[in-house]
Design a protein around this motif. Structure first.
Motif, mmCIF file in Angstrom:
data_model
loop_
_atom_site.group_PDB
_atom_site.id
_atom_site.type_symbol
_atom_site.label_atom_id
_atom_site.label_comp_id
_atom_site.label_asym_id
_atom_site.label_seq_id
_atom_site.Cartn_x
_atom_site.Cartn_y
_atom_site.Cartn_z
ATOM 1 N N SER A 181 1.431 0.635 -13.313
ATOM 2 C CA SER A 181 2.087 1.526 -12.575
ATOM 3 C C SER A 181 2.236 3.120 -12.762
ATOM 4 O O SER A 181 1.890 3.843 -11.989
ATOM 5 C CB SER A 181 3.530 0.750 -12.128
ATOM 6 O OG SER A 181 3.274 -0.161 -11.529
ATOM 7 N N GLU B 115 -1.332 4.517 -12.490
ATOM 8 C CA GLU B 115 -1.554 4.452 -11.176
ATOM 9 C C GLU B 115 -1.113 5.478 -10.405
ATOM 10 O O GLU B 115 -1.451 6.277 -9.636
ATOM 11 C CB GLU B 115 -1.052 3.137 -10.465
ATOM 12 C CG GLU B 115 -1.562 3.059 -9.022
ATOM 13 C CD GLU B 115 -1.239 1.630 -8.552
ATOM 14 O OE1 GLU B 115 -1.820 0.961 -7.534
ATOM 15 O OE2 GLU B 115 -0.195 1.221 -8.829
ATOM 16 N N MET C 29 -6.829 5.481 -12.393
ATOM 17 C CA MET C 29 -7.059 4.270 -12.017
ATOM 18 C C MET C 29 -7.889 3.323 -12.949
ATOM 19 O O MET C 29 -7.608 2.229 -13.012
ATOM 20 C CB MET C 29 -7.770 4.169 -10.472
ATOM 21 C CG MET C 29 -6.865 4.540 -9.530
ATOM 22 S SD MET C 29 -5.229 3.654 -9.584
ATOM 23 C CE MET C 29 -5.652 2.093 -8.904
ATOM 24 N N ALA D 55 -4.938 2.073 -15.366
ATOM 25 C CA ALA D 55 -4.192 1.371 -14.702
ATOM 26 C C ALA D 55 -4.675 0.026 -14.682
ATOM 27 O O ALA D 55 -4.185 -0.858 -14.590
ATOM 28 C CB ALA D 55 -4.006 1.944 -13.209
ATOM 29 N N LYS E 152 -3.396 -6.164 -6.075
ATOM 30 C CA LYS E 152 -3.784 -4.844 -6.525
ATOM 31 C C LYS E 152 -5.325 -4.794 -7.088
ATOM 32 O O LYS E 152 -5.939 -4.074 -6.930
ATOM 33 C CB LYS E 152 -2.707 -4.335 -7.735
ATOM 34 C CG LYS E 152 -1.437 -3.828 -7.421
ATOM 35 C CD LYS E 152 -1.015 -3.230 -8.410
ATOM 36 C CE LYS E 152 0.607 -2.647 -8.276
ATOM 37 N NZ LYS E 152 0.360 -1.498 -7.532
#
Length: 466
Positions: free
Chosen positions: A427, A430, A435, A438, A458
């Protein structure tokens, strides 16, 4: 009975479960219909049960639990009263009953407890852990459930997790003999697993002395009935009359009143013990006073929660519950602030205070205490994790990622704590817009537990966006 992996099921069942998993978000009721029958016929498949629970959570989200709660109570009656012998006699039937309860209300504590006990009876220990962990999320202060969870972790060789859970419980309940005994037992098992004991020694020889072994054996026996506890109290009172300066008698009386749930009497006898010369300087008695007061408050909270369970529309009970919880929280905070002021180098108190500040939204105060709490090996990892979460609240994503990465490196294996770290670290990345990093964390979590929070969603969103 042994746990069965999803990949070991018939390929047709695997396909049905995969279809159900895909339907969890868009059509959870459909997923529940598919999975509940599969789980009933394949009781040892924990992975399928986890996906079922996720579907049930989605299917009941936002719906009234009045009727579901009533159905849960009716269904659980045969097992909730004197359930232990019935579960042992027919654990499969108990699991079916538990799943009926949880299908109506996946947050029903009774259902999870029955599932855990029945799974233990079938030696499905991973399923038992799943059930007891579910109770712990719903009732984090349920000490009996924590003890059950610790015991199962010890049985499965996961002594490190048992110790971690036990140490947190011990901080909240420092005078609970059973928690201390379980921690000790887990520590012994952990040492044995590392090969530091001679193979030809008995378990009793592996403890420091015979007294330690005897205490361990006594703690593992069945719980003493109320009549026997009252008898022990009367015996100890005779001991006080004969030797009024013997602290052990006062401790025994207070401990047994505590087991009976008579906290006023327990507090009365602790106060008498503190009037003795030896009791005035006994820090453990001082801490016990706070513990007993908190348990008394928690008992009152549980009583009102039971009233609400039977009558969710009781506005007066809901108001009373909010007031009791606020009172209990304020007491814990006041007590912890006092302990930190008096014992500034007892860093476990600082961790608890930081936790309370964090719950109250006082993030800067929480950060200050958690930074210092890291100095204690006992709470270091927990402090790192909560500090990372506090930084996330502040929007300091890089600092959060730094703390969570350290915590991740210090947690061996894939425990519930490690899953929490992976999710929060993912998180943090993110929210930074990174990304790639993440997804590395979310994928690691997905590979270990597909049903953890919304990690499956997700991952699906990530791949569907490509």
């Amino acid at each position: 009975m042994e746990e069965v992996a999803l990949k070991d099921l018939d390929t047709r069942l695997q396909k049905q479960i995969e279809n159900a998993r895909k339907a969890v978000d868009k059509n959870p009721s459909y997923a529940v219909d598919i999975l509940i029958n599969i789980v009933s016929r394949n009781v040892a498949c924990l992975e399928a049960r986890k996906i079922l629970r996720q579907a049930q959570q989605r299917a009941t989200k936002g719906k009234t639990k009045g009727f579901g709660g009533l159905l849960s109570k009716v269904t659980s009656i045969p097992f909730s009263m004197g359930s232990e012998s019935k579960i042992k006699k027919d654990p499969q039937k108990a699991i079916d009953a538990a799943e009926q309860i949880l299908n109506s209300n996946p947050d029903n504590v009774t259902g999870h407890k029955i599932l855990g006990a029945a799974a233990e009876a079938l030696e499905l220990y991973s399923t038992a852990v799943f059930a007891y962990e579910s109770v712990r999320k719903l009732e984090p202060n349920n000490l009996e459930n924590i003890k059950a969870l610790m015991s199962v972790h010890i049985k499965t060789g996961n002594s490190e997790e048992a110790i971690r859970i036990g140490e947190a419980a011990y901080r909240a309940n420092p005078s609970d003999d059973e928690v201390q005994t379980l921690i000790k037992k887990a520590s012994v098992e952990q040492t044995m697993e590392k090969g530091k004991w001679e193979e030809d020694k008995s378990f009793r020889d592996k403890l420091k002395d015979g007294d330690e072994s005897q205490k361990l054996e006594q703690a593992s026996r069945a719980k003493t009935g109320d009549a026997a506890l009252l008898s022990l109290i009367e015996e100890a009172k005779k001991g006080v009359a004969e030797t009024p300066d013997n602290m052990n008698f006062y401790r025994d009386i207070a401990t047994n009143y505590r087991k009976l749930g008579d906290y006023d009497s327990a507090l009365e006898w602790v106060a008498k013990a503190r009037e003795l010369e030896a009791g005035r300087a006994d820090v453990t008695l001082e801490r016990l006073v706070g513990t007993l007061k908190r348990e008394k408050m928690q008992k009152a909270i549980a009583a009102v929660e039971a009233r609400l369970e039977s009558n969710p529309e009781d506005v007066a009970a809901r108001t009373e519950l909010e007031e009791l919880k606020a009172e209990e929280h304020a007491f814990r905070r006041e007590q912890c602030e006092d302990l930190v002021q008096r014992y500034p180098n007892e860093y476990s108190y600082r961790y608890e205070l930081g936790e309370l500040y964090f719950e109250d939204g006082e993030t800067d105060l929480a950060i200050k205490e958690l930074q210092m709490a890291q100095r204690s090996p006992k709470v270091r990892v927990s402090a790192l994790i909560l500090l990372g979460k506090a930084y996330l609240v502040k929007g300091f994503h890089d600092l959060a990622a730094e703390q969570l990465t350290i915590a991740k490196s210090e947690i061996p294996g894939m425990t519930e704590q490690k899953k929490d770290v992976l999710y929060e670290l993912g998180s943090a990345y993110e929210q930074q817009g990174d990304m790639d990093r993440a997804m590395m964390e979310f994928k690691a979590l997905y590979g270990a537990d597909i049903s953890y929070r919304d990690v499956a969603q997700k991952i699906d969103d990530f791949y569907s966006s490509k």
